[in-house]
Design a protein around this motif. Structure first.
Motif, PDB file in Angstrom:
ATOM      1  N   THR A 123       0.804  -1.231   0.000  1.00 55.42           N
ATOM      2  CA  THR A 123       0.000   0.000   0.000  1.00 55.42           C
ATOM      3  C   THR A 123       0.833   1.276   0.000  1.00 55.42           C
TER       4      THR A 123
ATOM      5  N   HIS B  25       1.122   6.819  -0.993  1.00 57.51           N
ATOM      6  CA  HIS B  25       0.217   5.824  -0.420  1.00 57.51           C
ATOM      7  C   HIS B  25      -0.892   5.487  -1.408  1.00 57.51           C
ATOM      8  N   LEU B  26      -1.371   4.275  -1.318  1.00 58.90           N
ATOM      9  CA  LEU B  26      -2.479   3.833  -2.176  1.00 58.90           C
ATOM     10  C   LEU B  26      -3.665   4.779  -2.081  1.00 58.90           C
TER      11      LEU B  26
END
Length: 322
Positions: free
Chosen positions: A296, A312-313
């Motif tokens: 992630t 970040h995802l």
């Protein structure tokens, strides 16, 4: 009608239109190639005109051409003979679309364009029609039968026109070397535009930049991870060179081992050589990396492995790239 009867009608319609599209392969000839070259070599624009349903097809073809690097404009055939002919410039090529090639407006329009001296391409479903005989080049879109049960409503014929227009646009793209970077210039809006131009540097700078030294205590590691809300902290040396990362998952796995935690340092629990990405990489490429490795976060570094931040995802989700 029963459901089966309705589905049978729908299948027959699709089969007829599919056959009309397949039939276009036999009509691609030297005239099509010459028409493509005429547009490619023109110093002007491609003016696309039609009447009725063909006029609607003309608008779609213009939209496709403009978005793929061929400057084009739409001119309704009826409006053209009432003043809109003024939009045609000397170097323009004119594409006239008509199923029959015999519409009254077409018969008035074509001689006027020829008088201007512009090259005319006829996209027509009758190669013996007025338009076919008057055009400099012909794109044959003859269909055997409309999908309409009465063989009247333009269905198969307009589908054939749309496909031939796409073939024209794609051929021109290949000739001009139009690529993804060019496409992005003309599609800056919406999720499509983001996928084409948004880069890692546009996203990671909005996040915190958690970092600790290799000798940091476990408490300092936890504070760093919690403070950024990214679920990760980077381990860097005194020159900001990336040594590794520690994620909240690393902490959980450490605790599950039931090891003594007194005196543990960041360097002992970090993951060396984490997955990294450069700031100039496309955001969609970052997304593919995250998916491929089932993670992630990605650490952003420069060419010298200096730590820049974290992607970040959730950054990609927020931008609608997923």
């Amino acid at each position: 009608m029963t459901s089966e009867q309705i589905l049978a009608v729908a299948r027959r319609s699709i089969e007829l239109e599919a056959a009309s599209v397949s039939g276009l392969l036999s009509y691609l000839d030297e005239s099509f190639a010459l028409a493509v070259n005429a547009v490619s070599q023109s110093k002007g624009r491609l003016v696309v005109s039609g009447i009725g349903k063909s006029a609607i097809v003309a608008q779609k073809i213009v939209a496709t051409l403009n978005s793929t690097g061929t400057p084009s404009l739409y001119m309704h055939a009826a409006d053209a003979i009432h003043g809109d002919l003024g939009m045609i410039q000397e170097a323009d090529v004119v594409l006239v679309i008509s199923k029959s090639g015999e519409s009254p407006e077409i018969k008035v329009l074509v001689p006027l364009i020829k008088r201007f001296g512009n090259t005319i391409i006829g996209m027509v479903g009758n190669d013996q029609s007025f338009l076919a005989k008057q055009a400099d080049f012909v794109m044959n879109t003859t269909v055997e039968k409309e999908a309409c049960p009465n063989n009247l409503a333009p269905t198969s014929s307009t589908t054939a026109q749309m496909v031939m227009g796409d073939a024209l646009a794609i051929a021109l793209m290949e000739l001009s070397g139009f690529d993804g970077r060019d496409f992005a210039k003309f599609h800056p809006g919406g999720n499509l535009g983001k996928r084409l131009y948004m880069r890692v540097r546009d996203l990671y700078v909005n996040n915190e930049k958690p970092a600790i030294l290799p000798g940091a205590t476990l408490k300092e590691v936890i504070i760093s991870i919690s403070g950024s809300r990214l679920g990760i902290t980077a381990v860097v040396d005194e020159h900001n060179g990336l040594q590794g990362v520690i994620t909240d998952g690393d902490l959980r796995r450490m605790l599950e081992k039931d090891l003594p935690i007194t005196g543990i340092q960041a360097s002992e629990i970090m993951t060396p050589q984490p997955k990294c990405i450069g700031p100039e990489e496309l955001a969609v490429d970052a997304l593919e990396t995250l998916k491929r490795h089932d993670i992630t976060q990605l650490v952003v570094t420069d060419a010298e492995n200096h730590y820049l931040g974290v992607l970040h995802l959730h950054d990609l989700i927020k931008e609608g790239l997923i």
